[in-house]
Design a protein around this motif. Structure first.
Motif, PDB file in Angstrom:
ATOM      1  N   GLY A 248       0.793  -1.223   0.000  1.00  0.00           N
ATOM      2  CA  GLY A 248       0.000   0.000   0.000  1.00  0.00           C
ATOM      3  C   GLY A 248       0.826   1.274   0.000  1.00  0.00           C
ATOM      4  O   GLY A 248       0.318   2.349   0.342  1.00  0.00           O
ATOM      5  N   ILE A 249       2.079   1.191  -0.390  1.00  0.00           N
ATOM      6  CA  ILE A 249       2.960   2.361  -0.420  1.00  0.00           C
ATOM      7  C   ILE A 249       2.963   2.934  -1.833  1.00  0.00           C
ATOM      8  O   ILE A 249       3.228   2.213  -2.804  1.00  0.00           O
ATOM      9  CB  ILE A 249       4.390   1.982   0.023  1.00  0.00           C
ATOM     10  N   GLU A 250       2.658   4.230  -1.950  1.00  0.00           N
ATOM     11  CA  GLU A 250       2.667   4.887  -3.258  1.00  0.00           C
ATOM     12  C   GLU A 250       4.102   4.894  -3.785  1.00  0.00           C
ATOM     13  O   GLU A 250       5.009   5.422  -3.142  1.00  0.00           O
ATOM     14  CB  GLU A 250       2.136   6.311  -3.151  1.00  0.00           C
ATOM     15  N   SER A 251       4.305   4.293  -4.948  1.00  0.00           N
ATOM     16  CA  SER A 251       5.647   4.117  -5.506  1.00  0.00           C
ATOM     17  C   SER A 251       5.680   4.568  -6.955  1.00  0.00           C
ATOM     18  O   SER A 251       4.666   4.564  -7.642  1.00  0.00           O
ATOM     19  CB  SER A 251       6.049   2.641  -5.450  1.00  0.00           C
ATOM     20  N   PHE A 252       6.884   4.900  -7.402  1.00  0.00           N
ATOM     21  CA  PHE A 252       7.089   5.311  -8.784  1.00  0.00           C
ATOM     22  C   PHE A 252       8.402   4.712  -9.263  1.00  0.00           C
ATOM     23  O   PHE A 252       9.462   4.958  -8.694  1.00  0.00           O
ATOM     24  CB  PHE A 252       7.107   6.833  -8.887  1.00  0.00           C
ATOM     25  N   LEU A 253       8.302   3.887 -10.301  1.00  0.00           N
ATOM     26  CA  LEU A 253       9.469   3.286 -10.935  1.00  0.00           C
ATOM     27  C   LEU A 253       9.501   3.785 -12.369  1.00  0.00           C
ATOM     28  O   LEU A 253       8.738   3.319 -13.214  1.00  0.00           O
ATOM     29  CB  LEU A 253       9.396   1.755 -10.899  1.00  0.00           C
ATOM     30  N   PRO A 254      10.362   4.780 -12.668  1.00  0.00           N
ATOM     31  CA  PRO A 254      10.419   5.284 -14.046  1.00  0.00           C
ATOM     32  C   PRO A 254      11.018   4.250 -14.991  1.00  0.00           C
ATOM     33  O   PRO A 254      12.114   3.767 -14.770  1.00  0.00           O
ATOM     34  CB  PRO A 254      11.309   6.527 -13.950  1.00  0.00           C
ATOM     35  N   LEU A 255      10.252   3.901 -16.022  1.00  0.00           N
ATOM     36  CA  LEU A 255      10.684   2.925 -17.024  1.00  0.00           C
ATOM     37  C   LEU A 255      10.747   3.597 -18.385  1.00  0.00           C
ATOM     38  O   LEU A 255      10.009   4.545 -18.649  1.00  0.00           O
ATOM     39  CB  LEU A 255       9.706   1.757 -17.084  1.00  0.00           C
ATOM     40  N   HIS A 256      11.607   3.103 -19.251  1.00  0.00           N
ATOM     41  CA  HIS A 256      11.650   3.572 -20.636  1.00  0.00           C
ATOM     42  C   HIS A 256      11.911   2.389 -21.556  1.00  0.00           C
ATOM     43  O   HIS A 256      12.435   1.363 -21.134  1.00  0.00           O
ATOM     44  CB  HIS A 256      12.708   4.666 -20.817  1.00  0.00           C
ATOM     45  N   LEU A 257      11.481   2.536 -22.801  1.00  0.00           N
ATOM     46  CA  LEU A 257      11.705   1.485 -23.797  1.00  0.00           C
ATOM     47  C   LEU A 257      13.115   1.598 -24.347  1.00  0.00           C
ATOM     48  O   LEU A 257      13.574   2.689 -24.672  1.00  0.00           O
ATOM     49  CB  LEU A 257      10.704   1.609 -24.943  1.00  0.00           C
ATOM     50  N   GLN A 258      13.757   0.453 -24.456  1.00  0.00           N
ATOM     51  CA  GLN A 258      15.114   0.425 -24.992  1.00  0.00           C
ATOM     52  C   GLN A 258      15.233  -0.754 -25.945  1.00  0.00           C
ATOM     53  O   GLN A 258      14.732  -1.849 -25.667  1.00  0.00           O
ATOM     54  CB  GLN A 258      16.114   0.300 -23.851  1.00  0.00           C
ATOM     55  N   LEU A 259      15.875  -0.528 -27.081  1.00  0.00           N
ATOM     56  CA  LEU A 259      16.080  -1.582 -28.063  1.00  0.00           C
ATOM     57  C   LEU A 259      17.302  -2.396 -27.661  1.00  0.00           C
ATOM     58  O   LEU A 259      18.399  -1.862 -27.524  1.00  0.00           O
ATOM     59  CB  LEU A 259      16.282  -0.970 -29.453  1.00  0.00           C
ATOM     60  N   LYS A 260      17.100  -3.700 -27.430  1.00  0.00           N
ATOM     61  CA  LYS A 260      18.181  -4.586 -26.997  1.00  0.00           C
ATOM     62  C   LYS A 260      18.547  -5.539 -28.127  1.00  0.00           C
ATOM     63  O   LYS A 260      17.678  -6.022 -28.847  1.00  0.00           O
ATOM     64  CB  LYS A 260      17.754  -5.408 -25.775  1.00  0.00           C
ATOM     65  N   GLN A 261      19.815  -5.824 -28.260  1.00  0.00           N
ATOM     66  CA  GLN A 261      20.334  -6.726 -29.292  1.00  0.00           C
ATOM     67  C   GLN A 261      20.680  -8.063 -28.651  1.00  0.00           C
ATOM     68  O   GLN A 261      21.460  -8.129 -27.716  1.00  0.00           O
ATOM     69  CB  GLN A 261      21.587  -6.125 -29.922  1.00  0.00           C
ATOM     70  N   TRP A 262      20.075  -9.126 -29.137  1.00  0.00           N
ATOM     71  CA  TRP A 262      20.463 -10.473 -28.778  1.00  0.00           C
ATOM     72  C   TRP A 262      21.190 -11.052 -29.981  1.00  0.00           C
ATOM     73  O   TRP A 262      21.211 -10.451 -31.061  1.00  0.00           O
ATOM     74  CB  TRP A 262      19.232 -11.323 -28.434  1.00  0.00           C
ATOM     75  N   SER A 263      21.755 -12.210 -29.848  1.00  0.00           N
ATOM     76  CA  SER A 263      22.510 -12.785 -30.967  1.00  0.00           C
ATOM     77  C   SER A 263      21.617 -13.059 -32.170  1.00  0.00           C
ATOM     78  O   SER A 263      22.061 -12.983 -33.308  1.00  0.00           O
ATOM     79  CB  SER A 263      23.211 -14.077 -30.532  1.00  0.00           C
ATOM     80  N   ASP A 264      20.327 -13.349 -31.938  1.00  0.00           N
ATOM     81  CA  ASP A 264      19.452 -13.714 -33.049  1.00  0.00           C
ATOM     82  C   ASP A 264      18.351 -12.695 -33.365  1.00  0.00           C
ATOM     83  O   ASP A 264      17.629 -12.856 -34.333  1.00  0.00           O
ATOM     84  CB  ASP A 264      18.808 -15.077 -32.769  1.00  0.00           C
ATOM     85  N   ARG A 265      18.213 -11.648 -32.547  1.00  0.00           N
ATOM     86  CA  ARG A 265      17.111 -10.712 -32.793  1.00  0.00           C
ATOM     87  C   ARG A 265      17.302  -9.400 -32.032  1.00  0.00           C
ATOM     88  O   ARG A 265      18.099  -9.299 -31.115  1.00  0.00           O
ATOM     89  CB  ARG A 265      15.784 -11.334 -32.391  1.00  0.00           C
ATOM     90  N   LEU A 266      16.511  -8.418 -32.451  1.00  0.00           N
ATOM     91  CA  LEU A 266      16.383  -7.150 -31.733  1.00  0.00           C
ATOM     92  C   LEU A 266      15.032  -7.151 -31.031  1.00  0.00           C
ATOM     93  O   LEU A 266      14.058  -7.660 -31.574  1.00  0.00           O
ATOM     94  CB  LEU A 266      16.416  -5.967 -32.707  1.00  0.00           C
ATOM     95  N   LYS A 267      14.970  -6.575 -29.846  1.00  0.00           N
ATOM     96  CA  LYS A 267      13.703  -6.557 -29.124  1.00  0.00           C
ATOM     97  C   LYS A 267      13.618  -5.292 -28.281  1.00  0.00           C
ATOM     98  O   LYS A 267      14.596  -4.870 -27.666  1.00  0.00           O
ATOM     99  CB  LYS A 267      13.605  -7.787 -28.220  1.00  0.00           C
TER     100      LYS A 267
END
Length: 179
Positions: free
Chosen positions: A36-55
């Motif tokens: 019940g604690i008001e929380s804020f976790l700032p998130l952002h989208l980031q393009l990650k490179q794996w050996s077989d794909r981008l995500k």
């Protein structure tokens, strides 16, 4: 009178930063919410490179930190939550963060502005790009920093050079492309 003031202050809620254990920001956020604690976790989208794909993945904007809006009476309740290491302190007590700063961060995230946290500001002479506001996309050269909250850049893309005084979070270093 001092005793009355201390009791009033213990009921006032303010924003504070908590350090999380490494890579446990989301777990800590969920645990705080369940308490019940008001929380804020700032998130952002980031393009990650794996050996077989981008995500595209959601990542914490500020690694190992989460923000909570609590009163002094809730300090222990928040501090002893699993995955939390402790409060960010300057001196003996946790340092309150002005609500305006949290609101500005929440607004920037809700508007999906591209962001990155700069551990170190660009050096004078390095090319930077404005990533926020009406001058979004304009490039210039870093002239100097005025602390971590303001930077001065020179924009040569018009006929004359223009010096612009901007908040540091509105620029990013332009990555050099090798040909």
């Amino acid at each position: 009178m001092q005793v009355i003031q201390n009791t009033i202050d213990k009921k006032v809620t303010r924003w504070y930063a908590l350090r999380t254990k490494s890579r446990c920001e989301s777990k800590a956020y969920m645990e705080l919410k369940s308490r019940g604690i008001e929380s804020f976790l700032p998130l952002h989208l980031q393009l990650k490179q794996w050996s077989d794909r981008l995500k595209w993945v959601q990542e914490p904007l500020i690694r190992s930190y989460i923000f909570v809006k609590i009163s002094e009476k809730q300090f222990d309740h928040a501090r002893f939550t699993p995955h939390i290491s402790g409060f960010v302190r300057f001196g003996l007590l946790p340092e309150a963060i002005p609500s305006e700063q949290i609101e500005a961060l929440q607004y920037m995230i809700s508007e999906c502005y591209p962001m990155e946290v700069l551990d170190k500001l660009p050096e004078p002479g390095e090319e930077v790009e404005i990533i926020f506001g009406s001058m979004n996309g304009i490039r210039g050269k870093m002239i100097k920093s005025k602390g971590k909250s303001k930077v001065l850049i020179r924009i040569d893309s018009v006929d004359n050079a223009i010096l612009v005084d901007l908040p540091a979070h509105t620029i990013r270093k332009v990555k050099s492309v090798l040909v």
